[in-house]
Scaffold this motif. Structure first.
Motif, PDB file in Angstrom:
ATOM      1  N   SER A 306      33.155  36.883  32.290  1.00  0.00           N
ATOM      2  CA  SER A 306      33.255  37.887  33.351  1.00  0.00           C
ATOM      3  C   SER A 306      33.503  37.213  34.695  1.00  0.00           C
ATOM      4  O   SER A 306      34.311  37.683  35.506  1.00  0.00           O
ATOM      5  N   GLN A 307      32.815  36.097  34.924  1.00  0.00           N
ATOM      6  CA  GLN A 307      32.991  35.379  36.184  1.00  0.00           C
ATOM      7  C   GLN A 307      34.403  34.822  36.308  1.00  0.00           C
ATOM      8  O   GLN A 307      34.970  34.804  37.402  1.00  0.00           O
ATOM      9  N   GLU A 308      34.959  34.366  35.203  1.00  0.00           N
ATOM     10  CA  GLU A 308      36.333  33.868  35.224  1.00  0.00           C
ATOM     11  C   GLU A 308      37.299  34.964  35.678  1.00  0.00           C
ATOM     12  O   GLU A 308      38.198  34.730  36.487  1.00  0.00           O
ATOM     13  N   VAL A 309      37.108  36.165  35.139  1.00  0.00           N
ATOM     14  CA  VAL A 309      37.987  37.279  35.482  1.00  0.00           C
ATOM     15  C   VAL A 309      37.811  37.677  36.936  1.00  0.00           C
ATOM     16  O   VAL A 309      38.787  37.908  37.664  1.00  0.00           O
ATOM     17  N   MET A 310      36.557  37.749  37.382  1.00  0.00           N
ATOM     18  CA  MET A 310      36.282  38.212  38.745  1.00  0.00           C
ATOM     19  C   MET A 310      36.790  37.241  39.798  1.00  0.00           C
ATOM     20  O   MET A 310      36.926  37.605  40.965  1.00  0.00           O
TER      21      MET A 310
END
Length: 325
Positions: A306-310
């Motif tokens: 999720s952090q990668e996407v955000m």
């Protein structure tokens, strides 16, 4: 003379003023179109995975199952929940770890604890994962199954830490630790497919694109889509070393197709592909890919994904809004 940095909005408008139509090769265009259709149908693929889990749940409900049989069912459920719903995968392991037969077998208890640490790392609980790993001792006398999984998992956890702290001084330390465990895997791995993937990964880390491609080429058409996805990511990395953007996109698109068709929610290829198509000014496609990846990572409790996407999504969303104006 003092200079002020241009605002984010100004930079995006400046980029938009130089937008040129994105042009894909026929092969890449066809693959991206296939991926778009797979994304539209991802609920079907996910349901196929869930159906297999549901059939195991029916078996689990049988009262006359022996403990050994129940452990086998829970192990298979864990395998299916991993990279799909990591939090539920942990519950399966909690049951296994509580059984008398596993508690009485130290190496087996440690093995399932390693699996638990791996799932915890995916959910973002890296400190808890490392605490579990620190409680387990392995050496040359350790049973192969445990030793191999231990090294694989430590490589994965420190790989997460390296990516999460990218650009920070500590990232180099984490990368060095990742390499140590990668070397350990290479020394003991007995599974030919896992060894080929590990070798390919190692070649990438040392800047050898040719060696990486040669390592995974025999398994690029493996019957297991998970294996094919791993191979495609390594082939992507090889093209990245060469600077071939079009081939990078092609291999990431193939990897994303295999990930989604497997019903997985924890993956990296789609968000990496989104970044590349965004660079090609294909804003709509990049936004669609990131939204898909974020939705899946949220469902699967894959916090690090999720952090990668955000990291990229806000810029893509802002660019998308400007294109609508």
């Amino acid at each position: 003379m003092c200079h002020t940095m241009p605002s984010r909005s100004f930079m995006i408008l400046l980029l938009l003023s130089f937008v040129i139509p994105h042009a894909y090769s026929d092969e890449l265009q066809q693959t991206l179109q296939t991926l778009d259709k797979v994304i539209e149908q991802k609920e079907v693929y996910r349901q196929n995975r869930q159906n297999r889990i549901d059939s195991l749940s029916v078996l689990w409900a049988q009262r006359d199952l022996t403990e050994a049989a129940r452990i086998d069912v829970a192990s298979e459920m864990h395998r299916l929940y991993s990279r799909y719903r990591s939090d539920t995968a942990i519950y399966c392991l909690d049951y296994i770890l509580s059984t008398d037969s596993v508690r009485r077998t130290p190496w087996l208890h440690d093995l399932y604890s390693v699996y638990r640490a791996e799932n915890l790392a995916v959910t973002g609980s890296v400190i808890k994962a490392l605490q579990i790993m620190d409680s387990i001792h392995v050496d040359e006398s350790t049973r192969y199954e445990l030793r191999d999984r231990y090294y694989q998992t430590m490589r994965t956890i420190y790989g997460y830490l390296t990516d999460y702290h990218e650009g920070e001084p500590i990232a180099q330390q984490y990368a060095a630790t990742t390499q140590l465990y990668r070397d350990s895997v290479l020394m003991i791995e007995q599974n030919p497919v896992s060894l080929a993937i590990a070798r390919g990964d190692n070649f990438i880390q040392h800047g050898d694109a040719v060696g990486a491609e040669a390592s995974v080429a025999p398994y690029a058409d493996d019957p297991d889509p998970q294996v094919r996805a791993f191979c495609e990511v390594i082939l992507y990395d090889a093209c990245r070393l060469r600077g071939d953007k079009k081939q990078q996109q092609l291999h990431l698109a193939r990897a994303a197709i295999y990930d989604l068709q497997s019903g997985q929610t924890e993956y990296c290829a789609l968000s990496r592909l989104a970044e590349l198509v965004f660079e090609e000014k294909d804003v709509a496609r990049a936004r669609r890919y990131l939204n898909c990846a974020l939705e899946d990572a949220t469902l699967g409790h894959a916090a690090l994904r999720s952090q990668e996407v955000m990291h990229l999504l806000p810029m893509v969303q802002e660019m998308h809004l400007h294109t609508l104006e």
